[in-house]
Design a protein around this motif. Structure first.
Motif, PDB file in Angstrom:
ATOM      1  N   ASP A   4       0.834  -1.207   0.000  1.00 26.98           N
ATOM      2  CA  ASP A   4       0.000   0.000   0.000  1.00 26.98           C
ATOM      3  C   ASP A   4       0.868   1.255   0.000  1.00 26.98           C
ATOM      4  OD1 ASP A   4      -2.389  -1.363  -0.106  1.00 26.98           O
ATOM      5  OD2 ASP A   4      -2.851  -1.128   2.022  1.00 26.98           O
ATOM      6  N   GLU A   5       1.996   1.234   0.712  1.00 17.98           N
ATOM      7  CA  GLU A   5       2.886   2.394   0.761  1.00 17.98           C
ATOM      8  C   GLU A   5       3.480   2.685  -0.616  1.00 17.98           C
ATOM      9  OE1 GLU A   5       2.989  -0.116   3.013  1.00 17.98           O
ATOM     10  OE2 GLU A   5       2.344   0.932   4.823  1.00 17.98           O
ATOM     11  N   GLN A   6       3.902   1.631  -1.341  1.00 19.58           N
ATOM     12  CA  GLN A   6       4.459   1.821  -2.681  1.00 19.58           C
ATOM     13  C   GLN A   6       3.397   2.332  -3.649  1.00 19.58           C
ATOM     14  OE1 GLN A   6       5.831  -2.211  -3.025  1.00 19.58           O
ATOM     15  NE2 GLN A   6       7.978  -1.600  -2.861  1.00 19.58           N
ATOM     16  N   LEU A   7       2.223   1.731  -3.596  1.00 20.11           N
ATOM     17  CA  LEU A   7       1.140   2.150  -4.478  1.00 20.11           C
ATOM     18  C   LEU A   7       0.711   3.579  -4.159  1.00 20.11           C
ATOM     19  CD1 LEU A   7      -0.753   1.458  -6.761  1.00 20.11           C
ATOM     20  CD2 LEU A   7      -2.248   0.323  -5.107  1.00 20.11           C
ATOM     21  N   ALA A   8       0.621   3.928  -2.884  1.00 21.69           N
ATOM     22  CA  ALA A   8       0.256   5.289  -2.495  1.00 21.69           C
ATOM     23  C   ALA A   8       1.267   6.289  -3.046  1.00 21.69           C
ATOM     24  CB  ALA A   8       0.165   5.405  -0.974  1.00 21.69           C
ATOM     25  N   ALA A   9       2.560   5.995  -2.922  1.00 22.51           N
ATOM     26  CA  ALA A   9       3.594   6.900  -3.434  1.00 22.51           C
ATOM     27  C   ALA A   9       3.480   7.047  -4.943  1.00 22.51           C
ATOM     28  CB  ALA A   9       4.981   6.391  -3.040  1.00 22.51           C
ATOM     29  N   GLU A  10       3.241   5.950  -5.648  1.00 18.84           N
ATOM     30  CA  GLU A  10       3.099   6.013  -7.106  1.00 18.84           C
ATOM     31  C   GLU A  10       1.903   6.872  -7.502  1.00 18.84           C
ATOM     32  OE1 GLU A  10       3.417   5.833 -11.069  1.00 18.84           O
ATOM     33  OE2 GLU A  10       4.953   5.228  -9.638  1.00 18.84           O
ATOM     34  N   LEU A  11       0.783   6.685  -6.833  1.00 19.82           N
ATOM     35  CA  LEU A  11      -0.400   7.473  -7.170  1.00 19.82           C
ATOM     36  C   LEU A  11      -0.204   8.943  -6.819  1.00 19.82           C
ATOM     37  CD1 LEU A  11      -3.133   4.919  -6.111  1.00 19.82           C
ATOM     38  CD2 LEU A  11      -2.556   5.616  -8.449  1.00 19.82           C
TER      39      LEU A  11
END
Length: 140
Positions: A4-11
């Motif tokens: 979730d942290e990686q996806l949040a940063a990407e978004l």
């Protein structure tokens, strides 16, 4: 599969602005900010003149962004929220360049930038209608 942290940063890299939530004088409030995702954290640029940054520094805040107003018709929606401790920082020259130009005025007064960093402790991502079913690239 990304965390979730990686996806949040990407978004977050796909948007420029969001909202920081904290409390001021025991009342909740939201303030808008310019953001960049960098080195596992989120850097914010806000207007010093409003004083909202003072309520953020040293506190746990929530920061969110979304594609609610930028999704094309029929495109899925997503929303990101990052929660973590917020501190005042001096960005590097490269980070300042990534922020891009600042506004000239806010509410009729000259813009005076202040920079904050959120160290994420929790990230959530929610989506509708396959909004996240496209290739996601990750920066190291």
């Amino acid at each position: 599969m990304p965390t979730d942290e990686q996806l949040a940063a990407e978004l977050l890299r796909r948007t420029d602005h969001g909202r920081v939530a904290t409390s001021m004088r025991a009342l909740p409030f939201l303030a808008f900010a310019r953001h960049i995702a960098v080195d596992g954290g989120i850097l914010l640029r806000m207007h010093r003149g409003l004083g909202y940054h003072q309520a953020c520094v040293g506190s746990v805040v929530a920061y969110g962004s979304d594609n609610l107003s930028s999704a094309r018709p029929g495109e899925g929606l997503w929303i990101v929220q990052v929660v973590g401790r917020c501190d005042s920082v001096e960005p590097s020259a490269e980070e300042l360049a990534r922020f891009g130009p600042a506004p000239r005025v806010v509410d009729g007064e000259s813009y005076d930038p202040v920079y904050l960093r959120i160290e994420p402790e929790l990230a959530t991502v929610h989506s509708t209608d396959g909004a996240l079913e496209y290739p996601v690239t990750h920066s190291p």
